[in-house]
Design a protein around this motif. Structure first.
Motif, PDB file in Angstrom:
ATOM      1  N   SER A 136       9.856 -15.294  -2.680  1.00 51.02           N
ATOM      2  CA  SER A 136       8.779 -14.943  -1.742  1.00 51.02           C
ATOM      3  C   SER A 136       7.410 -14.980  -2.424  1.00 51.02           C
ATOM      4  O   SER A 136       6.393 -15.141  -1.756  1.00 51.02           O
ATOM      5  N   ILE A 137       7.366 -14.847  -3.750  1.00 51.16           N
ATOM      6  CA  ILE A 137       6.083 -14.823  -4.463  1.00 51.16           C
ATOM      7  C   ILE A 137       5.590 -16.252  -4.682  1.00 51.16           C
ATOM      8  O   ILE A 137       6.199 -17.027  -5.408  1.00 51.16           O
ATOM      9  N   LYS A 138       4.482 -16.553  -4.013  1.00 53.12           N
ATOM     10  CA  LYS A 138       3.911 -17.902  -4.063  1.00 53.12           C
ATOM     11  C   LYS A 138       2.700 -18.003  -4.987  1.00 53.12           C
ATOM     12  O   LYS A 138       2.276 -19.085  -5.345  1.00 53.12           O
ATOM     13  N   PHE A 139       2.098 -16.849  -5.329  1.00 51.64           N
ATOM     14  CA  PHE A 139       0.873 -16.829  -6.138  1.00 51.64           C
ATOM     15  C   PHE A 139       1.018 -15.816  -7.265  1.00 51.64           C
ATOM     16  O   PHE A 139       1.521 -14.723  -7.049  1.00 51.64           O
ATOM     17  N   SER A 140       0.554 -16.185  -8.453  1.00 49.49           N
ATOM     18  CA  SER A 140       0.471 -15.262  -9.589  1.00 49.49           C
ATOM     19  C   SER A 140      -0.936 -15.365 -10.165  1.00 49.49           C
ATOM     20  O   SER A 140      -1.410 -16.462 -10.455  1.00 49.49           O
ATOM     21  N   PHE A 141      -1.584 -14.211 -10.306  1.00 50.85           N
ATOM     22  CA  PHE A 141      -2.956 -14.171 -10.822  1.00 50.85           C
ATOM     23  C   PHE A 141      -2.991 -13.312 -12.081  1.00 50.85           C
ATOM     24  O   PHE A 141      -2.484 -12.197 -12.081  1.00 50.85           O
ATOM     25  N   PRO A 142      -3.590 -13.839 -13.166  1.00 49.80           N
ATOM     26  CA  PRO A 142      -3.630 -13.080 -14.415  1.00 49.80           C
ATOM     27  C   PRO A 142      -4.487 -11.814 -14.318  1.00 49.80           C
ATOM     28  O   PRO A 142      -4.234 -10.835 -15.010  1.00 49.80           O
ATOM     29  N   LYS A 143      -5.497 -11.842 -13.460  1.00 42.08           N
ATOM     30  CA  LYS A 143      -6.401 -10.690 -13.269  1.00 42.08           C
ATOM     31  C   LYS A 143      -6.560 -10.480 -11.759  1.00 42.08           C
ATOM     32  O   LYS A 143      -5.731 -10.913 -10.975  1.00 42.08           O
ATOM     33  N   GLN A 144      -7.676  -9.851 -11.376  1.00 43.09           N
ATOM     34  CA  GLN A 144      -7.964  -9.651  -9.952  1.00 43.09           C
ATOM     35  C   GLN A 144      -8.332 -11.003  -9.328  1.00 43.09           C
ATOM     36  O   GLN A 144      -9.200 -11.696  -9.834  1.00 43.09           O
ATOM     37  N   PRO A 145      -7.672 -11.403  -8.243  1.00 41.89           N
ATOM     38  CA  PRO A 145      -8.037 -12.673  -7.607  1.00 41.89           C
ATOM     39  C   PRO A 145      -9.417 -12.596  -6.962  1.00 41.89           C
ATOM     40  O   PRO A 145      -9.886 -11.506  -6.624  1.00 41.89           O
ATOM     41  N   THR A 146     -10.027 -13.745  -6.805  1.00 41.95           N
ATOM     42  CA  THR A 146     -11.332 -13.823  -6.132  1.00 41.95           C
ATOM     43  C   THR A 146     -11.133 -13.579  -4.637  1.00 41.95           C
ATOM     44  O   THR A 146     -10.006 -13.625  -4.128  1.00 41.95           O
ATOM     45  N   GLU A 147     -12.210 -13.357  -3.923  1.00 42.13           N
ATOM     46  CA  GLU A 147     -12.123 -13.172  -2.469  1.00 42.13           C
ATOM     47  C   GLU A 147     -11.494 -14.395  -1.802  1.00 42.13           C
ATOM     48  O   GLU A 147     -10.713 -14.262  -0.863  1.00 42.13           O
ATOM     49  N   GLU A 148     -11.807 -15.583  -2.305  1.00 45.85           N
ATOM     50  CA  GLU A 148     -11.233 -16.810  -1.742  1.00 45.85           C
ATOM     51  C   GLU A 148      -9.723 -16.860  -1.985  1.00 45.85           C
ATOM     52  O   GLU A 148      -8.957 -17.249  -1.115  1.00 45.85           O
ATOM     53  N   GLN A 149      -9.300 -16.473  -3.174  1.00 48.20           N
ATOM     54  CA  GLN A 149      -7.868 -16.448  -3.484  1.00 48.20           C
ATOM     55  C   GLN A 149      -7.136 -15.387  -2.651  1.00 48.20           C
ATOM     56  O   GLN A 149      -6.026 -15.626  -2.167  1.00 48.20           O
ATOM     57  N   ILE A 150      -7.775 -14.241  -2.452  1.00 43.48           N
ATOM     58  CA  ILE A 150      -7.185 -13.192  -1.613  1.00 43.48           C
ATOM     59  C   ILE A 150      -6.998 -13.711  -0.192  1.00 43.48           C
ATOM     60  O   ILE A 150      -5.968 -13.463   0.443  1.00 43.48           O
ATOM     61  N   GLU A 151      -7.960 -14.451   0.290  1.00 40.96           N
ATOM     62  CA  GLU A 151      -7.842 -15.027   1.637  1.00 40.96           C
ATOM     63  C   GLU A 151      -6.682 -16.021   1.706  1.00 40.96           C
ATOM     64  O   GLU A 151      -5.949 -16.056   2.690  1.00 40.96           O
ATOM     65  N   GLU A 152      -6.473 -16.805   0.646  1.00 39.60           N
ATOM     66  CA  GLU A 152      -5.320 -17.715   0.583  1.00 39.60           C
ATOM     67  C   GLU A 152      -4.008 -16.946   0.631  1.00 39.60           C
ATOM     68  O   GLU A 152      -3.058 -17.347   1.304  1.00 39.60           O
ATOM     69  N   VAL A 153      -3.941 -15.838  -0.115  1.00 40.71           N
ATOM     70  CA  VAL A 153      -2.748 -14.986  -0.125  1.00 40.71           C
ATOM     71  C   VAL A 153      -2.476 -14.471   1.285  1.00 40.71           C
ATOM     72  O   VAL A 153      -1.342 -14.516   1.771  1.00 40.71           O
ATOM     73  N   ARG A 154      -3.513 -13.985   1.942  1.00 36.18           N
ATOM     74  CA  ARG A 154      -3.354 -13.449   3.302  1.00 36.18           C
ATOM     75  C   ARG A 154      -2.845 -14.520   4.267  1.00 36.18           C
ATOM     76  O   ARG A 154      -1.919 -14.262   5.040  1.00 36.18           O
ATOM     77  N   LYS A 155      -3.439 -15.683   4.200  1.00 32.59           N
ATOM     78  CA  LYS A 155      -3.007 -16.772   5.095  1.00 32.59           C
ATOM     79  C   LYS A 155      -1.553 -17.152   4.842  1.00 32.59           C
ATOM     80  O   LYS A 155      -0.782 -17.369   5.769  1.00 32.59           O
ATOM     81  N   ALA A 156      -1.172 -17.224   3.568  1.00 32.94           N
ATOM     82  CA  ALA A 156       0.209 -17.601   3.218  1.00 32.94           C
ATOM     83  C   ALA A 156       1.194 -16.545   3.708  1.00 32.94           C
ATOM     84  O   ALA A 156       2.237 -16.882   4.267  1.00 32.94           O
ATOM     85  N   TRP A 157       0.865 -15.266   3.520  1.00 29.20           N
ATOM     86  CA  TRP A 157       1.769 -14.202   3.960  1.00 29.20           C
ATOM     87  C   TRP A 157       1.921 -14.237   5.482  1.00 29.20           C
ATOM     88  O   TRP A 157       3.026 -14.178   6.006  1.00 29.20           O
ATOM     89  N   GLN A 158       0.798 -14.356   6.186  1.00 30.63           N
ATOM     90  CA  GLN A 158       0.843 -14.350   7.644  1.00 30.63           C
ATOM     91  C   GLN A 158       1.594 -15.563   8.188  1.00 30.63           C
ATOM     92  O   GLN A 158       2.373 -15.438   9.130  1.00 30.63           O
ATOM     93  N   LYS A 159       1.404 -16.708   7.553  1.00 29.71           N
ATOM     94  CA  LYS A 159       2.102 -17.922   7.995  1.00 29.71           C
ATOM     95  C   LYS A 159       3.614 -17.762   7.813  1.00 29.71           C
ATOM     96  O   LYS A 159       4.408 -18.169   8.661  1.00 29.71           O
ATOM     97  N   GLU A 160       4.015 -17.144   6.717  1.00 32.02           N
ATOM     98  CA  GLU A 160       5.432 -17.015   6.396  1.00 32.02           C
ATOM     99  C   GLU A 160       6.139 -15.904   7.183  1.00 32.02           C
ATOM    100  O   GLU A 160       7.287 -16.049   7.552  1.00 32.02           O
ATOM    101  N   TYR A 161       5.428 -14.804   7.432  1.00 27.32           N
ATOM    102  CA  TYR A 161       6.118 -13.607   7.934  1.00 27.32           C
ATOM    103  C   TYR A 161       5.687 -13.121   9.311  1.00 27.32           C
ATOM    104  O   TYR A 161       6.299 -12.184   9.830  1.00 27.32           O
ATOM    105  N   LEU A 162       4.663 -13.715   9.900  1.00 31.79           N
ATOM    106  CA  LEU A 162       4.267 -13.280  11.248  1.00 31.79           C
ATOM    107  C   LEU A 162       4.679 -14.290  12.294  1.00 31.79           C
ATOM    108  O   LEU A 162       4.880 -15.439  12.034  1.00 31.79           O
TER     109      LEU A 162
END
Length: 162
Positions: A136-162
């Motif tokens: 289920s884990i599609k993204f790994s970030f060494p530190k805090q992700p950027t706002e753009e990366q967070i938005e990618e995470v949100r889109k991926a989660w919603q696409k997969e699970y909603l």
């Protein structure tokens, strides 16, 4: 499992109970040292929700205590805890329209799948490479992700699970 229309949550002792009335934006694992300490574990699992999606059940809000801290990322967070058992119920980033709750507070956890892991540079050695162990884990970030990366995470989660 399928995301419930109303997500029922409560702290360890049940004195703080709330419902989440909108689908989560994302679920992720955080390996930062502060999440490890707060969770008393190797990582914390957070569920990002919109601020207006939470409804406290009768009497619950009176049992909340609040603290403020600076996260490893530098973000200022308001922490909301049960005044009785001490469970952290919410992390509210100051100045944002979202907040995080611990995914483990959900009464039904059968549908919970994290899609990302943050702060892998602080992960415990035995927890490394979660993305290889958990599909289920599609993204790994060494530190805090950027706002753009967070938005990618949100889109991926919603696409997969909603």
């Amino acid at each position: 499992g399928k995301v419930p229309k109303i997500i029922e949550c409560e702290c360890q002792c049940g004195k703080v109970r709330f419902n989440i009335t909108k689908p989560p934006l994302a679920i992720y694992i955080c390996h930062c040292s502060k999440c490890q300490t707060q969770a008393g574990s190797a990582f914390g699992m957070s569920m990002t929700i919109e601020k207006d999606s939470i409804t406290y059940l009768e009497g619950s809000e009176a049992n909340i205590t609040t603290t403020t801290r600076t996260a490893t990322s530098g973000n200022v967070l308001e922490g909301r805890f049960c005044g009785e058992c001490g469970s952290r119920v919410l992390n509210v980033p100051v100045g944002k329209d979202v907040m995080n709750t611990r995914a483990g507070l959900c009464k039904d956890r059968s549908w919970i799948y994290p899609v990302a892991e943050y702060w892998t540079t602080e992960a415990q050695p035995w927890v490394s490479d979660l993305a290889l162990k958990f599909p289920s884990i599609k993204f790994s970030f060494p530190k805090q992700p950027t706002e753009e990366q967070i938005e990618e995470v949100r889109k991926a989660w919603q696409k997969e699970y909603l």
